[in-house]
Design an enzyme around this catalytic site. Sequence first.
Site, PDB file in Angstrom:
ATOM      1  N   LYS A  82       0.847  -1.199   0.000  1.00 48.20           N
ATOM      2  CA  LYS A  82       0.000   0.000   0.000  1.00 48.20           C
ATOM      3  C   LYS A  82       0.881   1.247   0.000  1.00 48.20           C
ATOM      4  CE  LYS A  82      -3.857   1.805   2.851  1.00 48.20           C
ATOM      5  NZ  LYS A  82      -4.580   1.622   4.142  1.00 48.20           N
ATOM      6  N   SER A 155      -9.549   1.456   3.365  1.00 56.80           N
ATOM      7  CA  SER A 155      -8.786   2.288   2.475  1.00 56.80           C
ATOM      8  C   SER A 155      -7.743   1.515   1.668  1.00 56.80           C
ATOM      9  CB  SER A 155      -8.067   3.375   3.293  1.00 56.80           C
ATOM     10  OG  SER A 155      -7.077   2.798   4.133  1.00 56.80           O
ATOM     11  N   SER A 179      -9.532  -0.941   7.483  1.00 58.56           N
ATOM     12  CA  SER A 179      -9.021  -0.731   6.121  1.00 58.56           C
ATOM     13  C   SER A 179      -8.317  -1.921   5.499  1.00 58.56           C
ATOM     14  CB  SER A 179      -8.078   0.473   6.098  1.00 58.56           C
ATOM     15  OG  SER A 179      -8.791   1.665   6.278  1.00 58.56           O
TER      16      SER A 179
END
Lengths: 478, 66
Positions: A82, A155, A179
């Site tokens: 990420k 997210s 997330s």
Amino acid sequence: MNSADELTLRPAIELSALLTSGELSPVELTQAFINRAKRYARLNAYITVDEEGALRQAAKAEDEIKRGMIRGPIHGLPVAVKDQFDAKGLRTTVGSNIIDYIAHEDATAVGRLREAGAVILGKLNLSEFALGGNVTHPFGVPHNPWDETRQAGQSSSGSGIAVAASLCAAALGGDTAGSIRGPSAWCGITGLRPTWGRVSRNGAWPMAWFMDAIGPMTKTVADAAMIFQAIAGHDPKDPNTSSRPLTPFEPERGLEGMRVGVVRESIDNGMATGDVVHGVEEALEVLRGLGATVLDETLPLFEHGGLISNGLADSEAANIHRKFLRERPQDYDFASRRRLMAASLVPAAAYVKLSRFRMLMRRDVMAALGRVDLLVTPAQAEGAPKLPTSTGMTSKEAVMRQFFGLRAHRGPFNLSGVPAMALPIGFTPADPEGSHDGLPMSLQVIGRPFDENRIFQLGHAYQEVTNWHEHRPALTDS
Amino acid sequence: MPDLTPEQVRTQLSAIGLIPMDQEDLDEITHRINAVNEAVLALEHPDADVQEPLSVFWLNEEGSHE
């Protein structure tokens, strides 16, 4: 589809066996993942694909493996992280228009993947600043590979997409208030939020200091255990990491003697759709068949998990963003900006009250985990919804319903600092309009602090007798 | 507790150096903060007044107690 491309569809644990035995070339596999990442670029999973760097790392891994210098099970395995985490030599953006620099060092979790021999393919898309809830995305709207008109979750959206669409063998995600678990659920993959303090946050952009956790997002539970083993453990650069030793996960057959508590508040009274409740009930039948004793459990504050979690996390985030909000408000997505400005006004008395309720929630969670070995809830209350065009926060009541309700199923457990994993358990019925053959559903499995291996045990046993984790989205090349 | 009006929210934001971009921003910020205030006020628990608001779980100590 050629043979290299077919290999990308396999779980990381299978690729690991082929790589470390010398039967599969890391270079060939890395190139296959890069090719897929390019072919399905429309999903907007990646912000940066480091083709040159990844192939260089893969060549080094190949050379080492040929010479018998095998570093461990993820040696030569192509993974992606990420873009909330620094990776040396690569751009960090945190999915924003505001941050943009080349990292001089790896985040600890990324560095540990490299030390273990993994190939870093690139940086994955995410919700702006890992907040979740933004409508526009500077690096493209992430699309759910099971139905590209739908959300991938927030997210760690790029991580969820990349694993589900086989654009990497495994990914790292970050979970403050769901997330990792949210995108894993909607993308039909396995995602672990470790115990808070198990994995170093050094080199990760903070969303909310006292809830941020980094963990694996993978095709299978065995994959997640393998990646977790590589990244977890004490780090002097993050003083809040635990120094407890890690015990490698050893799969066992069956769940004889295991006590599993179903949090009734998570499925009763309309807290999840009928499809999801049915999916959870079927999963519980499988667990019973494996020897587990399934009991009802209660968390009286459960329905307030979203409020407490969002209220605290957003207050911390608003403080982190104060300077940028003052100087560059126009560079935020409108939903993020409104959310952070509102959180900037949360009274100190409210923050303290929420902090007290956080501890009450944790007390309840720990009491329940004293009666049973694991708790379960749905990881998401519904299948992935359509991509949004507005926040929908047009009234106070809408905020309460949508914003507090959104993370209700995951909030109690990130508040409590306990480990929790999203486990695929099937699909909703197909869309009559034909946009999908069913959307992924997921069970959240929650354990005691530092008891990730028991979560893996349940998940692995479940995946030994089911095949939901073997389903792959049918992507077209157009 | 009465809801804050958009103008009150604008004033509070201004006091900490924040300026909404437009009226839509201001309206939504107002809905959001009013929702938080109302929901937090409504939270009740018999032990709420005796529970300490710790924000860090001291992990190494926890292990021996749980």
